[in-house]
Design a protein around this motif. Structure first.
Motif, PDB file in Angstrom:
ATOM      1  N   UNK A 105       0.855  -1.193   0.000  1.00 51.94           N
ATOM      2  CA  UNK A 105       0.000   0.000   0.000  1.00 51.94           C
ATOM      3  C   UNK A 105       0.886   1.237   0.000  1.00 51.94           C
ATOM      4  N   UNK A 106       0.609   2.157  -0.908  1.00 46.78           N
ATOM      5  CA  UNK A 106       1.311   3.438  -0.953  1.00 46.78           C
ATOM      6  C   UNK A 106       0.261   4.527  -0.761  1.00 46.78           C
ATOM      7  N   UNK A 107       0.461   5.357   0.260  1.00 48.25           N
ATOM      8  CA  UNK A 107      -0.488   6.424   0.586  1.00 48.25           C
ATOM      9  C   UNK A 107       0.170   7.771   0.308  1.00 48.25           C
ATOM     10  N   UNK A 108      -0.573   8.639  -0.338  1.00 49.22           N
ATOM     11  CA  UNK A 108      -0.138  10.029  -0.536  1.00 49.22           C
ATOM     12  C   UNK A 108      -1.179  10.937   0.109  1.00 49.22           C
ATOM     13  N   UNK A 109      -0.728  11.814   0.987  1.00 49.49           N
ATOM     14  CA  UNK A 109      -1.628  12.784   1.633  1.00 49.49           C
ATOM     15  C   UNK A 109      -1.489  14.109   0.909  1.00 49.49           C
ATOM     16  N   UNK A 110      -2.611  14.649   0.480  1.00 48.94           N
ATOM     17  CA  UNK A 110      -2.596  15.916  -0.239  1.00 48.94           C
ATOM     18  C   UNK A 110      -2.380  17.065   0.739  1.00 48.94           C
ATOM     19  N   UNK A 111      -1.714  18.099   0.266  1.00 51.61           N
ATOM     20  CA  UNK A 111      -1.425  19.280   1.077  1.00 51.61           C
ATOM     21  C   UNK A 111      -2.109  20.475   0.433  1.00 51.61           C
ATOM     22  N   UNK A 112      -3.057  21.045   1.144  1.00 50.70           N
ATOM     23  CA  UNK A 112      -3.828  22.167   0.606  1.00 50.70           C
ATOM     24  C   UNK A 112      -3.337  23.512   1.136  1.00 50.70           C
ATOM     25  N   UNK A 113      -2.220  23.538   1.863  1.00 58.26           N
ATOM     26  CA  UNK A 113      -1.720  24.810   2.384  1.00 58.26           C
ATOM     27  C   UNK A 113      -1.353  25.715   1.205  1.00 58.26           C
ATOM     28  N   UNK A 114      -1.729  26.951   1.317  1.00 55.98           N
ATOM     29  CA  UNK A 114      -1.454  27.907   0.253  1.00 55.98           C
ATOM     30  C   UNK A 114      -2.471  27.870  -0.882  1.00 55.98           C
ATOM     31  N   UNK A 115      -3.435  26.978  -0.790  1.00 59.54           N
ATOM     32  CA  UNK A 115      -4.475  26.891  -1.819  1.00 59.54           C
ATOM     33  C   UNK A 115      -5.703  27.594  -1.272  1.00 59.54           C
ATOM     34  N   UNK A 116      -6.293  28.432  -2.067  1.00 62.11           N
ATOM     35  CA  UNK A 116      -7.520  29.123  -1.646  1.00 62.11           C
ATOM     36  C   UNK A 116      -8.674  28.151  -1.535  1.00 62.11           C
ATOM     37  N   UNK A 117      -9.697  28.382  -2.310  1.00 67.10           N
ATOM     38  CA  UNK A 117     -10.870  27.506  -2.311  1.00 67.10           C
ATOM     39  C   UNK A 117     -10.530  26.189  -3.011  1.00 67.10           C
ATOM     40  N   UNK A 118     -10.970  25.100  -2.430  1.00 71.29           N
ATOM     41  CA  UNK A 118     -10.696  23.781  -2.993  1.00 71.29           C
ATOM     42  C   UNK A 118     -11.987  23.268  -3.627  1.00 71.29           C
ATOM     43  N   UNK A 119     -12.006  23.240  -4.950  1.00 75.56           N
ATOM     44  CA  UNK A 119     -13.192  22.787  -5.678  1.00 75.56           C
ATOM     45  C   UNK A 119     -13.117  21.286  -5.952  1.00 75.56           C
ATOM     46  N   UNK A 120     -14.236  20.708  -6.354  1.00 76.59           N
ATOM     47  CA  UNK A 120     -14.272  19.283  -6.711  1.00 76.59           C
ATOM     48  C   UNK A 120     -13.301  19.003  -7.853  1.00 76.59           C
ATOM     49  N   UNK A 121     -13.224  19.916  -8.810  1.00 73.47           N
ATOM     50  CA  UNK A 121     -12.313  19.733  -9.945  1.00 73.47           C
ATOM     51  C   UNK A 121     -10.858  19.763  -9.479  1.00 73.47           C
ATOM     52  N   UNK A 122     -10.544  20.653  -8.537  1.00 73.73           N
ATOM     53  CA  UNK A 122      -9.184  20.739  -7.998  1.00 73.73           C
ATOM     54  C   UNK A 122      -8.820  19.447  -7.266  1.00 73.73           C
ATOM     55  N   UNK A 123      -9.763  18.928  -6.487  1.00 74.79           N
ATOM     56  CA  UNK A 123      -9.533  17.680  -5.751  1.00 74.79           C
ATOM     57  C   UNK A 123      -9.317  16.527  -6.722  1.00 74.79           C
ATOM     58  N   UNK A 124     -10.165  16.440  -7.738  1.00 71.49           N
ATOM     59  CA  UNK A 124     -10.059  15.365  -8.732  1.00 71.49           C
ATOM     60  C   UNK A 124      -8.698  15.413  -9.433  1.00 71.49           C
ATOM     61  N   UNK A 125      -8.274  16.587  -9.846  1.00 70.42           N
ATOM     62  CA  UNK A 125      -6.983  16.745 -10.530  1.00 70.42           C
ATOM     63  C   UNK A 125      -5.829  16.374  -9.596  1.00 70.42           C
ATOM     64  N   UNK A 126      -5.917  16.803  -8.345  1.00 71.34           N
ATOM     65  CA  UNK A 126      -4.870  16.477  -7.376  1.00 71.34           C
ATOM     66  C   UNK A 126      -4.808  14.969  -7.127  1.00 71.34           C
ATOM     67  N   UNK A 127      -5.975  14.320  -7.080  1.00 69.28           N
ATOM     68  CA  UNK A 127      -6.015  12.864  -6.881  1.00 69.28           C
ATOM     69  C   UNK A 127      -5.313  12.161  -8.039  1.00 69.28           C
ATOM     70  N   UNK A 128      -5.623  12.555  -9.282  1.00 68.31           N
ATOM     71  CA  UNK A 128      -4.989  11.914 -10.442  1.00 68.31           C
ATOM     72  C   UNK A 128      -3.487  12.173 -10.469  1.00 68.31           C
ATOM     73  N   UNK A 129      -3.061  13.361 -10.087  1.00 66.41           N
ATOM     74  CA  UNK A 129      -1.624  13.648 -10.020  1.00 66.41           C
ATOM     75  C   UNK A 129      -0.954  12.772  -8.966  1.00 66.41           C
ATOM     76  N   UNK A 130      -1.603  12.616  -7.807  1.00 66.87           N
ATOM     77  CA  UNK A 130      -1.042  11.773  -6.753  1.00 66.87           C
ATOM     78  C   UNK A 130      -0.965  10.322  -7.206  1.00 66.87           C
ATOM     79  N   UNK A 131      -2.007   9.827  -7.865  1.00 64.37           N
ATOM     80  CA  UNK A 131      -1.998   8.448  -8.345  1.00 64.37           C
ATOM     81  C   UNK A 131      -0.935   8.244  -9.426  1.00 64.37           C
ATOM     82  N   UNK A 132      -0.773   9.229 -10.299  1.00 66.81           N
ATOM     83  CA  UNK A 132       0.285   9.132 -11.316  1.00 66.81           C
ATOM     84  C   UNK A 132       1.653   9.106 -10.647  1.00 66.81           C
ATOM     85  N   UNK A 133       1.821   9.876  -9.567  1.00 68.27           N
ATOM     86  CA  UNK A 133       3.079   9.863  -8.821  1.00 68.27           C
ATOM     87  C   UNK A 133       3.340   8.518  -8.162  1.00 68.27           C
TER      88      UNK A 133
END
Length: 149
Positions: A105-133
């Motif tokens: 199991x590999x877990x990546x925790x997202x970091x929202x510091x410095x990010x203003x409003x977090x939209x569903x689209x932003x979360x989805x994009x961050x999830x795909x970037x984390x999974x690609x990583x």
């Protein structure tokens, strides 16, 4: 006397046998066979919810029950969105499932510091970037991520 292995109170071997007999098993098997090259890991994106947990158990059952070996190892990728306090519990649940099933199991925790409003689209994009990583880190083909998140 040997202790029965359980996953959250359910007999592990019975669960894997039932999953391998599911009509969905052949669809999952084709997906795993097409993912990556021989020997390359297949990344399973698991949120810990019902759908992704079912996918995980089915993949684990196929790995153990099929006549020909799975083309490469299975790896669980979990993205902790860090948007609610219980997200840490979700990550631990997925880690525990991986341990019970013998899957890394590999877990990546997202970091929202410095990010203003977090939209569903932003979360989805961050999830795909984390999974690609994660896919890159474990040498899985990022274009074949199996997911139900």
């Amino acid at each position: 006397m040997t202790a029965t292995k359980t996953i959250d109170g359910i007999d592990r071997d019975r669960l894997l046998l039932a999953a391998a007999r599911s009509p969905v098993a052949s669809v999952m098997e084709r997906g795993i066979d097409q993912g990556g090259g021989r020997g390359r890991p297949t990344l399973l994106a698991v949120s810990g919810g019902v759908d992704s947990t079912a996918m995980l158990v089915l993949a684990a059952a196929l790995r153990e029950r099929r006549r020909e070996p799975v083309p490469g190892p299975l790896v669980i990728g979990h993205v902790d969105h860090a948007l609610r306090a219980s997200s840490v519990d979700d990550a631990e649940h997925v880690r525990r499932l991986g341990r019970h099933l013998g899957i890394e199991v590999v877990v990546r925790r997202l970091d929202w510091s410095g990010v203003g409003e977090v939209s569903a689209a932003t979360v989805r994009e961050a999830r795909w970037e984390a999974l690609a990583g994660i896919a890159e880190a474990v040498a899985a083909d990022p274009t074949t991520i199996e997911h139900a998140t």
